[in-house]
Design an enzyme around this catalytic site. Structure first.
Site, mmCIF file in Angstrom:
data_model
loop_
_atom_site.group_PDB
_atom_site.id
_atom_site.type_symbol
_atom_site.label_atom_id
_atom_site.label_comp_id
_atom_site.label_asym_id
_atom_site.label_seq_id
_atom_site.Cartn_x
_atom_site.Cartn_y
_atom_site.Cartn_z
ATOM 1 N N ALA A 115 -8.548 -3.468 -22.227
ATOM 2 C CA ALA A 115 -10.159 -2.907 -22.566
ATOM 3 C C ALA A 115 -9.911 -3.991 -21.291
ATOM 4 C CB ALA A 115 -10.442 -4.095 -23.526
ATOM 5 N N LYS A 116 -11.138 -3.624 -20.729
ATOM 6 C CA LYS A 116 -11.639 -4.097 -19.213
ATOM 7 C C LYS A 116 -12.736 -3.605 -19.105
ATOM 8 C CE LYS A 116 -8.106 -4.703 -15.578
ATOM 9 N NZ LYS A 116 -7.594 -5.979 -16.269
ATOM 10 N N GLY A 117 -13.483 -4.326 -17.373
ATOM 11 C CA GLY A 117 -14.868 -4.377 -18.168
ATOM 12 C C GLY A 117 -14.892 -4.391 -16.134
ATOM 13 N N ASP A 156 -10.812 -10.923 -13.350
ATOM 14 C CA ASP A 156 -9.851 -9.992 -12.458
ATOM 15 C C ASP A 156 -10.941 -10.020 -11.471
ATOM 16 O OD1 ASP A 156 -8.398 -7.433 -13.737
ATOM 17 O OD2 ASP A 156 -9.549 -6.953 -12.614
#
Ligand code: NAD
Length: 460
Positions: A115-117, A156
């Site tokens: 996942a990433k956001g 991040d």
């Protein structure tokens, strides 16, 4: 033309999304029986969430922000990946990074999907109060999207422990009565963070390198002790890698940051370099060192070159000049596909990012386990488990690579060379094969009507 001070070849495509696609395609050539429809599915994200929300700034004005959360795959468990705050965040970028996380988690056998956001914002121009309001509102928008068993964010680019604390707190208010600590990792220790998370990626690089050297591929260099090491990037990953390599007896002959590099033939003390950097905001100018450029650092003669800065640093423009005997990717995507080809031809192995920098997500997994059990593991326990998991990942890649070398496995679509043999995959391709296979096979063995999610692996 240059890439952040490093030479490049004009004709080379440096778009990270297309590079990741090329790497995926290369790996697919070696995977038997994978069905076209499944490939299409693995190319795309499983779920994309786009949110827009207004925030009142300190001066009383109101600005609208856009945020994304992408889950690429969750066949092995909840989504796992960072949240970045940057003006250049795009849905395409977040999507390809989520896919990278799927492969990384699969490779180190973590029970997570990728996942990433991100939120499109310039965090450098926002006050702490404004960032807090953005984070809390973004979390509220994602209140039923993220969760300890759904999707677990982490820090991040330009997000931090503090950001994770705000996310946890907001989520906790919205979900009272549960143990919500595992909803994010990378938290401050007092809020359930893990010992060792800060140094996990850099130390993981060292463990991966140590195991790789012990497998004997590099003549006369089977251990880190006595090796000469250069490190590009002296942030969280690079500085912690420097400490870890130094502890193992390596000679750190050069390090750099965005302002340039320093060289000392006899070796640098990473703790002294950190102290200098804290005071001067750069490593450049430290006493008894020679100032060099980042381009020069990359081309130094050394045993191990650790790339711990940004993407595309070794590319078609400089791959022919690299003199390191082993390249280790602490950063994501620092070597381009054309550079991979050149380094392969020149016999310089590249320990790829999905292996070499998997230490961070591994210790995030340990944080998640500790939170669920309401435990706090000792630092040494975390590091021992990290070492074991990094060793296992390197062994898996090396053993599979060797099976190609000795011809046990014939690549179905590998290029036939003019002299009759077949082109061998590089370590990156092998790592991707090992990661893609279990994800795709698990999808194929699950009934299509159920929501696939299975738990795998233990605490390492
Ligand atoms: P960071 O911001 O702490 O450090 C980055 C360092 O690179 C800084 O010293 C910066 O000055 C330097 N730098 C920037 N541009 C440069 C250039 N052109 N040449 C030389 N140095 C340059 O970031 P970090 O957390 O250490 O992450 C570094 C890389 O590792 C990124 O690619 C990141 O995505 C990747 N990564 C980080 C983690 C983690 O746990 N931090 C985990 C996996 C991957």
């Amino acid at each position: 033309m240059t890439v952040a001070g490093v030479p490049r070849h004009d004709a080379e495509d440096l778009d990270p999304v297309r590079i990741s696609e090329q790497q995926f395609e290369r790996a697919l050539c070696h995977i038997r029986g994978i069905k076209r429809g499944l490939i299409d599915f693995l190319r795309k994200p499983k779920r994309v969430t786009i949110v827009n929300f207004p925030i009142e700034l300190d001066d009383g004005s109101v600005e609208s922000f856009q945020g994304y959360r992408v889950v690429h795959n969750r066949v092995f468990g909840p989504g796992k990946g960072g949240i970045r705050f940057h003006p250049d965040v795009t849905l395409d970028e977040v999507t390809f990074l989520a896919r990278l996380m799927t492969w990384k988690c699969a490779l180190v056998n973590l029970p997570f999907g990728g996942a990433k956001g991100g939120v499109v914002c310039d965090s450098k121009k926002l006050s702490e109060k404004e960032l807090r309001r953005i984070t809390r509102r973004f979390t509220s928008e994602l209140y039923d999207v993220i969760g300890p068993h759904k999707d677990i964010p982490a820090p991040d680019l330009y997000s931090s422990e503090q950001t994770m604390a705000w996310i946890f707190d907001t989520y906790d208010v919205l979900h009272p009565g549960y143990n919500n600590r595992p909803v994010v990792t990378g938290k401050p220790i007092e809020m359930g963070g893990s010992y060792g998370r800060h140094e996990a990626t850099g130390t993981g690089c060292m463990f991966a390198t140590k195991r790789f050297l012990s497998r004997g591929l590099i003549p006369d260099r089977q251990e880190i002790a006595g090796a000469s090491v250069t490190i590009q990037g002296f942030g969280e990953v690079g500085s912690m890698a420097a400490r870890a390599f130094f502890r193992e007896g390596a000679r750190i002959i050069a390090v750099s940051d965005s302002k340039g590099g320093i060289y000392c033939e006899h070796g640098l003390d990473p703790v002294a370099v950190e102290a200098f950097k804290t005071e001067h905001a750069t490593v450049v100018g430290m006493a008894d060192t020679l100032t060099i450029t980042n381009a020069e650092l990359l081309e130094l003669e050394c045993d191990i070159l650790v790339l711990a800065a940004v993407e595309n640093q070794i590319n078609a423009g400089n791959a022919g000049n690299i003199k390191a005997r082993l390249v280790v990717e602490g950063a994501n995507g620092p070597t381009t596909p054309l550079a991979d080809n050149t380094l392969l031809e020149r016999g310089i192995p590249v320990l790829p990012d999905i292996v070499a920098n998997a230490g961070g997500v591994t210790v995030s997994y340990y944080e998640w386990l500790q939170n669920q059990a309401n435990e706090q593991w000792e630092y040494g326990q975390v590091m021992d488990r990290l070492r074991d998991r990094m060793f296992a990942a390197v062994d898996a890649v090396f053993d599979r690579w060797q099976s190609f070398v000795v011809g046990e496995v014939e690549a179905p679509a590998a290029k036939v060379l003019p002299e009759g043999g077949r082109e061998l995959p590089d370590l990156r391709t092998v790592a991707l094969i090992i990661a893609i296979e279990p994800v795709s096979y698990t999808h194929l063995t699950l009934p299509t009507t159920c929501t696939p999610c299975r738990s795998r692996g233990g605490g390492g």
